[in-house]
Write an enzyme that holds these catalytic residues in place. Sequence first.
Site, PDB file in Angstrom:
ATOM      1  N   CYS A  56       0.639  -1.434  -0.051  1.00 55.55           N
ATOM      2  CA  CYS A  56       0.382  -0.074  -0.017  1.00 55.55           C
ATOM      3  C   CYS A  56       0.883   1.353  -0.160  1.00 55.55           C
ATOM      4  CB  CYS A  56      -0.698   0.135   1.038  1.00 55.55           C
ATOM      5  SG  CYS A  56      -1.154  -1.733   1.945  1.00 55.55           S
ATOM      6  N   ASP A  88      -3.895  -2.987   7.814  1.00 56.63           N
ATOM      7  CA  ASP A  88      -4.498  -3.503   8.284  1.00 56.63           C
ATOM      8  C   ASP A  88      -4.127  -5.372   8.372  1.00 56.63           C
ATOM      9  OD1 ASP A  88      -5.304  -1.615   9.973  1.00 56.63           O
ATOM     10  OD2 ASP A  88      -7.277  -1.576   8.501  1.00 56.63           O
ATOM     11  N   CYS A 129      -2.704   2.739   3.177  1.00 50.33           N
ATOM     12  CA  CYS A 129      -3.173   2.255   3.570  1.00 50.33           C
ATOM     13  C   CYS A 129      -4.395   2.819   4.117  1.00 50.33           C
ATOM     14  CB  CYS A 129      -2.665   1.579   4.165  1.00 50.33           C
ATOM     15  SG  CYS A 129      -2.817  -0.110   4.979  1.00 50.33           S
ATOM     16  N   ASP A 130      -5.412   1.789   4.673  1.00 45.65           N
ATOM     17  CA  ASP A 130      -7.103   2.601   5.552  1.00 45.65           C
ATOM     18  C   ASP A 130      -7.002   3.710   6.605  1.00 45.65           C
ATOM     19  OD1 ASP A 130      -7.200  -0.230   3.931  1.00 45.65           O
ATOM     20  OD2 ASP A 130      -7.938  -0.825   5.745  1.00 45.65           O
ATOM     21  N   LYS A 131      -6.440   3.339   7.794  1.00 42.17           N
ATOM     22  CA  LYS A 131      -6.352   5.246   8.037  1.00 42.17           C
ATOM     23  C   LYS A 131      -5.243   5.626   7.873  1.00 42.17           C
ATOM     24  CE  LYS A 131      -8.665   2.128  10.091  1.00 42.17           C
ATOM     25  NZ  LYS A 131      -8.149   0.708   9.234  1.00 42.17           N
ATOM     26  N   CYS A 201      -5.158  -2.474  -1.237  1.00 43.16           N
ATOM     27  CA  CYS A 201      -5.613  -3.500  -1.483  1.00 43.16           C
ATOM     28  C   CYS A 201      -7.301  -2.997  -2.534  1.00 43.16           C
ATOM     29  CB  CYS A 201      -6.834  -3.879   0.237  1.00 43.16           C
ATOM     30  SG  CYS A 201      -6.026  -4.997   0.873  1.00 43.16           S
ATOM     31  N   GLU A 451     -10.502  -4.910  14.079  1.00 40.57           N
ATOM     32  CA  GLU A 451     -11.242  -5.418  12.757  1.00 40.57           C
ATOM     33  C   GLU A 451     -10.693  -6.748  12.760  1.00 40.57           C
ATOM     34  OE1 GLU A 451      -9.824  -3.798   8.985  1.00 40.57           O
ATOM     35  OE2 GLU A 451     -10.372  -1.929   9.156  1.00 40.57           O
ATOM     36  N   SER A 477     -13.484  -5.015   8.551  1.00 39.63           N
ATOM     37  CA  SER A 477     -12.549  -5.352   7.017  1.00 39.63           C
ATOM     38  C   SER A 477     -14.162  -4.549   6.632  1.00 39.63           C
ATOM     39  CB  SER A 477     -12.075  -6.209   7.251  1.00 39.63           C
ATOM     40  OG  SER A 477     -11.279  -6.046   5.696  1.00 39.63           O
TER      41      SER A 477
END
Length: 574
Positions: A56, A88, A129-131, A201, A451, A477
């Site tokens: 990521c 994650d 990445c996510d956060k 992702c 998650e 997730s």
Amino acid sequence: MTDSKIDKSRLPSRYTTVGPARAPHRSYLYAMGLSSEEIEQPLVGVASCWNEAAPCNISLMRQAQVVKKGVAAAHGTPREFCTITVTDGIAMGHQGMKSSLVSRDVIADSVELTMRGHCYDALVGLAGCDKSLPGMMMAMVRLNVPSIFIYGGSILPGSYRGRQITVQDVFEAVGQHSVGSISDDDLLEIEQAACPSAGSCGAQFTANTMATVAEAIGLALPYSCGAPAPYEMRDRFNYASGEKVMELLAKNIRPRDIVTRKALENAAAVVSATGGSTNGALHLPAIAHECGIEFDLFDVAEIFKRTPYMADLKPGGKYVAKDMFEAGGIPLLMKTMLEHGYLHGDCMTVTGRTLAENMEKVTWNPDQDVVRPADKPLTENGGVVGLRGNLAPDGAIVKVAGMSNLVFTGPARCFDSEEACFEAVKNRGYEEGEVLVIRYEGPVGGPGMREMLSTTAALYGQGMGDKVALITDGRFSGATRGFCIGHVGPEAAVGGPIGLLRDGDMITIDATKGTIDVALSEAELLSRKENWTPKENDSTSGVLWKYAQTVGSARWGAVTHPGGAKEKQSYADI
């Protein structure tokens, strides 16, 4: 691009670069090779979440170099810095996941501290990445200096025996392997094929959900969040973002001019329309909080309720982010939503134009089926639904994209940690028709609101994804599918009803009505509350302890400070 010299008399960098008293400060800048002219220009922070933890983030530093060229071309002086990311996919399924949500706020805090400490005038933030996406956007609206967000881009899909796969397939393969439906060699082949490039992702998990949000909310340039990480064309967006932030600085267009109540509603609408991650309902209230706007889980759910599901994206659908980009990108979706009244077109964006003006030349692509027209959606109800009831007075959230059965009733089977539930799932220690309850995983109880992808994916891999339900005061997730309800509030650690449940209590979830209830009287719940004591937490020191002292309810975004409403002066106005 702007050629006119920007007056620094009202910019933060005047404190480090202007006047005889700042000679020591300037000497540090000369030491790094800057010229007098560069020191006189506005200083632009170029913040990246680069690291070697996961694909990521791996391309972010390279992309940041192109951003810096764009800033310099428009007569700004870029100053690059990095902040952390917790990935994650690596943190999932063990104690490391407690670091994930905490990292969102640490990212926002660390960007704020770097900008404040060095008095930078504008910000371009790159995240993967996510956060890191909401964390970077939170920093932008908190600081309120002219800012542009850049997504590092999604990963390319993997290929396994003729079909596209993502990391979600690997998590679900673990469940298949646990029941003997695939071999060790099959599992190895899947894990080696799923992630073939740099990038986040690839399906509409949290990273791509928040990337879609970045364009819809107006903080990212149109199309910039759709191009996959390996595509060289990303550099066009990187360079243009560097130039454009200087234009925003010249015009004094700030993040809070862009992130309004209407823009937040636009962001919530695209989450629903794409069947996006339930985490969108956590991050949008947190971004709103930084602006001083009240916008909680129920406000988000209200938008979800009236926005159909239009983009056929994994995990509930067929396609990945690369497919959507090649079909016409996020603007293709936003154009049909705008035409049918699902977006506010009068919101300002980082282009310096409104959302409607950005969409003027976007035309419908009839030769694709990734995005459906807004008047012919996949389903009339949104891809994500808010829930409320005596089990969740402060709300809960479920992703329904791709689900056929939206009502579930069953007896509770309670677990006080994700590990305990995963162990039961792995050993098939549960029954079809049960509601698995994972509690003490909320923002305070975790701490960190983990998650549950390992558990939900294992259930799916065992073929039980639609035969049981799972509820938690933690999170799911963006890759989770099935009847999985997260963000149940109040959480168990503060005495919420989820902490009072016992095995066998009958729970009913109705995603069509938006309800989640346990068949217990108010008197019974009060009686149990009087005899309840919280589970002891082992995070008694360090960052997780600090987080637990300040973090608030998931309903309001699990935020850790009073926010823009309590602010007397934003950083931009120092």
